[in-house]
Design a protein around this motif. Structure first.
Motif, mmCIF file in Angstrom:
data_model
loop_
_atom_site.group_PDB
_atom_site.id
_atom_site.type_symbol
_atom_site.label_atom_id
_atom_site.label_comp_id
_atom_site.label_asym_id
_atom_site.label_seq_id
_atom_site.Cartn_x
_atom_site.Cartn_y
_atom_site.Cartn_z
ATOM 1 N N UNK A 145 0.856 -1.181 0.000
ATOM 2 C CA UNK A 145 0.000 0.000 0.000
ATOM 3 C C UNK A 145 0.898 1.239 0.000
ATOM 4 N N UNK A 146 1.049 1.870 -1.177
ATOM 5 C CA UNK A 146 1.898 3.051 -1.315
ATOM 6 C C UNK A 146 1.023 4.294 -1.325
ATOM 7 N N UNK A 147 1.288 5.204 -0.397
ATOM 8 C CA UNK A 147 0.503 6.430 -0.272
ATOM 9 C C UNK A 147 1.427 7.627 -0.524
ATOM 10 N N UNK A 148 1.079 8.421 -1.515
ATOM 11 C CA UNK A 148 1.913 9.552 -1.925
ATOM 12 C C UNK A 148 1.332 10.840 -1.348
ATOM 13 N N UNK A 149 2.183 11.590 -0.661
ATOM 14 C CA UNK A 149 1.757 12.842 -0.025
ATOM 15 C C UNK A 149 2.674 13.980 -0.479
ATOM 16 N N UNK A 150 2.087 15.084 -0.881
ATOM 17 C CA UNK A 150 2.853 16.298 -1.160
ATOM 18 C C UNK A 150 2.700 17.216 0.044
ATOM 19 N N UNK A 151 3.822 17.479 0.724
ATOM 20 C CA UNK A 151 3.819 18.280 1.952
ATOM 21 C C UNK A 151 4.233 19.701 1.588
ATOM 22 N N UNK A 152 3.243 20.548 1.382
ATOM 23 C CA UNK A 152 3.475 21.882 0.816
ATOM 24 C C UNK A 152 3.500 22.947 1.903
ATOM 25 N N UNK A 153 4.700 23.431 2.223
ATOM 26 C CA UNK A 153 4.818 24.522 3.193
ATOM 27 C C UNK A 153 4.556 25.882 2.562
ATOM 28 N N UNK A 154 4.286 25.893 1.264
ATOM 29 C CA UNK A 154 3.986 27.150 0.584
ATOM 30 C C UNK A 154 2.505 27.462 0.542
ATOM 31 N N UNK A 155 1.666 26.471 0.921
ATOM 32 C CA UNK A 155 0.211 26.666 0.965
ATOM 33 C C UNK A 155 -0.308 27.257 -0.352
ATOM 34 N N UNK A 156 0.037 26.600 -1.462
ATOM 35 C CA UNK A 156 -0.268 27.147 -2.788
ATOM 36 C C UNK A 156 -1.451 26.426 -3.434
ATOM 37 N N UNK A 157 -2.435 27.174 -3.899
ATOM 38 C CA UNK A 157 -3.584 26.553 -4.579
ATOM 39 C C UNK A 157 -3.170 25.750 -5.803
ATOM 40 N N UNK A 160 -1.980 22.383 -4.726
ATOM 41 C CA UNK A 160 -3.133 21.547 -4.371
ATOM 42 C C UNK A 160 -3.820 21.024 -5.637
ATOM 43 N N UNK A 161 -3.893 21.878 -6.668
ATOM 44 C CA UNK A 161 -4.525 21.476 -7.914
ATOM 45 C C UNK A 161 -3.758 20.336 -8.575
ATOM 46 N N UNK A 172 -0.786 20.430 4.098
ATOM 47 C CA UNK A 172 -0.202 21.735 4.367
ATOM 48 C C UNK A 172 -0.468 22.092 5.827
ATOM 49 N N UNK A 173 0.049 23.221 6.261
ATOM 50 C CA UNK A 173 -0.133 23.653 7.652
ATOM 51 C C UNK A 173 -0.171 25.173 7.692
ATOM 52 N N UNK A 174 -0.563 25.713 8.831
ATOM 53 C CA UNK A 174 -0.786 27.149 8.946
ATOM 54 C C UNK A 174 0.504 27.942 9.066
#
Length: 613
Positions: A145-157, A160-161, A172-174
């Motif tokens: 079970x491979x789960x791919x996550x993009x951890x975006x510290x830039x909080x960019x729409x 996300x798209x 992402x985070x605040x």
């Protein structure tokens, strides 16, 4: 996005350096001879060769030589043993990765769950998309079970798209607390995989990355596996024939072919920033496997979640206890009471728990090596690490001197900050071999302090005629040449298969950045977390190499003066002294010339070949 790298898509990484038991025995014999001859040379330098009339010059140089010799001994220890290249059989399920008696064995067996983290901040989303698409092509011979996550510290729409379009998870985070380390910690809080693969925004994993590495985790004490980083966009330069043909036409083509026919292919502009990491991964880090001392380098590493979290909890508990003890000591000194009220101590402990941060990856510019030290020092669990020698991903290299400088300063400053504030050499739990391996890492980052002496020494002699040795006579040359010959032979065999001159030259030419990093840490300035630019930074970067240019000009001026003084003036110069220091100075200039050319380097698409490796 500057997609210059697309024309290198067909390049393939080199094979790992092959292991040879016979060559290893020869290396160990030559290294032993080099250590003995080097010790003999350094002892002779201290006891019989110092110029008593110029101790201000003689002592700094012999101290520099001694420091370099200590570095050589650490380097020999680092390179002492290698291991055959093997690829472990992939594990089939979770139960094959846990220790006998583990609670996980009481639960039903199941396929492994793998979290792939792409850590990103301001990189082009289309660049990250390329890595995500490659990650989706990862294969495995068993259900997984491979789960791919993009951890975006830039909080960019737009980021996300991309994740929505590619069908992967967006995290992402605040805030940007802790930068990359904080980004990874937050991602771990949102996920639950058994193993974690750390990837940078520009990392492109190969389909075999899990098939070739998860087998190491059959050992329940294996905490992480580091894979080599391969920069597939390194400039290959142009042949001498092509360059001369461009400049001189048919005559240049004939001349170039004649020269290359004698000396072999000569490439101009090949890897101008010496980004090729083969020396580091295939020699330095790989040779640390025998001592369980290969450290994590971030991208391309696979981590056991249990190990990372357990180490974080132990570090958290130790930090809380340290805060409590400090508070207790302050209260008893202030109040002059022998003991602190238990209720007050309970309140202090609660406050310490709230104030301390539970960080699986330490909030530090060098979070990867920091976490490595933490895990290696956990003697109770005996966590292990390994450098897997086969290339399992590709990345982009700094393509200009500004990006290169940002990256190198961050590496050097981060390592030195650890040395000053949390010295692993005195950390409980590390073995002697691990301490020496980490010592080699930190010692190499202090090298600019004595390298600058080696760079300035020939200038002083050529300009003044004042020698740091009592005389440039036969005893000096016997000791020096014996050591240098033994050193070159041993290093040639010890690093067989990898050209070493470019690395040595870069090591010398790095001195201004190294001194800046040392000064920053000594002054208590915080080393920042800049993201290495992934696009070429346009412009002329000669301003970044002013110290190297000044050194070359001073060396050449001193050389001219020294030769002139030898011919026309009585200034104390000797023929042997001028020749020796001239050769020394010319070698220094050649070492500086590489980084000076790099400052002016621009890609030449019309000449650069696109050869498959």
């Amino acid at each position: 996005m500057d997609d210059y790298f697309r024309r290198f898509e067909n390049r393939r990484p080199p094979e790992p350096l092959p292991y040879s038991a016979a060559r290893e025995m020869l290396w160990q014999a030559l290294a032993t001879i080099t250590a003995l001859v080097g010790g003999w040379y350094v002892w002779w330098r201290w006891t019989e060769s110092l110029n008593p009339d110029a101790m201000w010059f003689a002592v700094p140089l012999v101290v520099a030589e001694t420091c370099a010799y200590v570095g050589l001994l650490l380097f020999i220890f680092n390179l002492w043993k290698d291991q055959p290249v093997t690829v472990p059989t992939p594990v089939a399920s979770l139960h094959q990765t846990v220790a006998p008696g583990s609670n996980d064995l009481t639960a039903p067996d199941r396929p492994l769950v793998i979290d792939l983290f792409f850590a990103t901040y301001n990189e082009d989303p289309e660049l990250v998309r390329l890595g995500v698409r490659d990650a989706k092509r990862i294969t495995y011979p068993h259900p997984i079970d491979i789960r791919i996550h993009v951890c975006d510290d830039g909080r960019r729409p737009e980021m996300r798209q991309v994740c929505t379009e590619e069908g992967v998870n967006y995290i992402t985070r605040a805030t940007n607390e802790g930068f990359k380390a904080g980004n990874l910690r937050h991602a771990m809080e949102q996920t639950s995989g058994d193993f974690i693969v750390i990837l940078d925004a520009d990392t492109r994993p190969f389909p075999t990355i899990l098939e070739h590495t998860l087998g190491y985790f059959r050992d329940p004490k294996m905490a992480w596996v580091q894979t080599p980083q391969w920069f597939y966009d390194l400039p290959e330069g142009v042949t001498l024939t092509a360059r001369l043909s461009q400049k001189l036409g048919a005559a240049g083509r004939v001349l170039g072919r004649s020269v290359e026919g004698i000396f072999g292919e000569i490439r101009i502009g090949k890897d101008p920033f010496v980004n090729d990491a083969e020396m580091f991964y295939q020699v330095i880090l790989r040779r640390r496997n025998w001592a369980n001392a290969s450290f994590c380098c971030g991208a391309g590493s696979i981590h056991r979640r249990e190990a990372v979290m357990e180490a974080a909890l132990r570090s958290f508990a130790a930090s809380v206890e340290k805060r409590v003890i400090a508070a207790e000591e302050e209260i008893t000194l202030t109040s002059r009471e022998p003991m602190v009220d238990p209720s007050l101590m309970s309140a202090i402990r609660t406050e310490a728990v709230v104030a301390e941060v539970l960080a699986p990856y330490r909030f530090h510019v060098s979070e990867d090596i920091y976490t490595s030290i933490l895990l290696h020092s956990d003697r109770e669990r005996g966590w292990k690490s390994v450098l897997h020698p086969t290339y399992e991903s590709r990345m982009l290299s700094p393509q200009d001197l500004l990006s290169w400088s940002v990256q190198r300063f961050k590496y050097a400053g981060g390592a030195l900050d650890i040395l000053v504030h949390d010295n692993p050499l005195f950390r409980r739990g590390l073995t002697l071999a691990q301490r020496l391996m980490y010592a080699m890492t930190f010692w190499s980052n202090l090298a600019p302090l004595w390298n600058v002496v080696f760079l300035v020494a020939p200038i002083i002699y050529l300009a003044t005629g004042i020698a740091p040795v009592s005389a440039y006579t036969l005893p000096f040359f016997l000791h020096a040449i014996a050591f240098l010959v033994a050193l070159e032979l041993s290093m040639m065999v010890g690093t067989w298969g990898i050209a070493g001159y470019a690395s040595k030259s870069s090591y010398l030419a790095f001195f201004p950045l190294g001194l800046q990093a040392i000064a920053a840490v000594a002054a208590g300035r915080k080393i920042s977390f800049p993201v290495t630019p992934k696009d070429r930074q346009v412009g002329n970067h000669l301003r970044l190499v002013r110290p190297q240019i000044a050194l070359v000009l001073l060396t050449l001026a001193a050389l001219a003066w020294g030769v002139g003084a030898l011919i026309w003036a009585d200034t104390g110069h000797s023929i042997t002294g001028v020749v020796t220091n001239a050769l020394w100075g010319v070698n220094n200039c050649l070492a500086m010339s590489g980084i000076i050319r790099a400052a002016r380097w621009k890609p030449e698409p019309e000449l650069t070949g696109d050869r498959d490796s």
